[in-house]
Design a protein around this motif. Structure first.
Motif, short mmCIF file in Angstrom:
data_model
loop_
_atom_site.label_atom_id
_atom_site.label_comp_id
_atom_site.label_asym_id
_atom_site.label_seq_id
_atom_site.Cartn_x
_atom_site.Cartn_y
_atom_site.Cartn_z
N GLN A 1 1.52 7.05 -6.55
CA GLN A 1 0.48 8.02 -6.86
C GLN A 1 0.88 9.44 -6.47
N ALA A 2 1.92 9.57 -5.64
CA ALA A 2 2.34 10.88 -5.15
C ALA A 2 2.67 11.84 -6.29
N ASP B 1 -2.46 10.96 3.22
CA ASP B 1 -2.55 9.63 2.63
C ASP B 1 -1.94 8.57 3.55
N MET B 2 -0.83 8.90 4.18
CA MET B 2 -0.17 7.95 5.07
C MET B 2 -1.03 7.70 6.32
N LEU C 1 -3.43 5.13 5.66
CA LEU C 1 -2.80 3.81 5.63
C LEU C 1 -2.51 3.29 7.03
N LYS D 1 2.19 1.91 -3.40
CA LYS D 1 1.14 2.45 -4.26
C LYS D 1 0.92 3.94 -3.97
N ILE D 2 0.92 4.31 -2.71
CA ILE D 2 0.75 5.72 -2.33
C ILE D 2 1.90 6.55 -2.87
N GLN D 3 3.12 6.04 -2.73
CA GLN D 3 4.28 6.77 -3.23
C GLN D 3 4.24 6.90 -4.75
N GLN E 1 0.83 -1.21 0.00
CA GLN E 1 0.00 0.00 0.00
C GLN E 1 0.87 1.26 0.00
N MET E 2 1.96 1.23 0.78
CA MET E 2 2.86 2.38 0.82
C MET E 2 3.48 2.63 -0.54
N MET F 1 0.72 14.19 1.43
CA MET F 1 1.26 12.84 1.62
C MET F 1 1.00 12.33 3.04
N LYS G 1 -0.20 13.97 -7.47
CA LYS G 1 -0.81 14.97 -6.57
C LYS G 1 -0.03 16.27 -6.68
#
Length: 107
Positions: A28-29, A93-94, A97, A24-26, A21-22, A90, A32
């Motif tokens: 997608q960063a 988003d974290m 998570l 994926k978030i990074q 998941q982390m 960010m 943003k």
């Protein structure tokens, strides 16, 4: 008696899922966008969630004064504003998570 390795296996699966998941978030960063301004909007800096400056826009009127130090200060202030806003994005988003739990090394 419960098998302690069964619990460890579950913990490792959860850690792997969180790591995925982390990542994926990074990933997608970069999509943003955060915008910072200074000097009443005379300097605008855009950054992405990966903490990269994407653009700098300077109103031509600011350069007419010939005061380079003021222009440098405005660019610096707008850049810091954009990066702070990108970091805030960010962190949000974290938090989603981690359930709001602060984790060392993550933003």
């Amino acid at each position: 008696m419960k098998n302690p390795f069964g619990d460890m296996s579950n913990i490792l699966k959860q850690a792997k899922a969180m790591q995925d998941q982390m990542a994926k978030i990074q990933e997608q960063a970069a999509t943003k966008i955060a915008t910072g301004t200074a000097g009443g909007g005379s300097v605008t800096v855009t950054a992405n969630g990966a903490m990269q400056i994407m653009s700098v826009v300077i109103d031509p009127e600011v350069g007419k004064s010939g005061d380079v130090e003021i222009l440098q200060d405005l660019v610096l202030a707008a850049s810091n504003d954009a990066l702070r806003k990108a970091k805030d994005l960010m962190e949000q988003d974290m938090k989603a998570l981690t359930g709001g739990m602060k984790m060392p090394g993550l933003f």
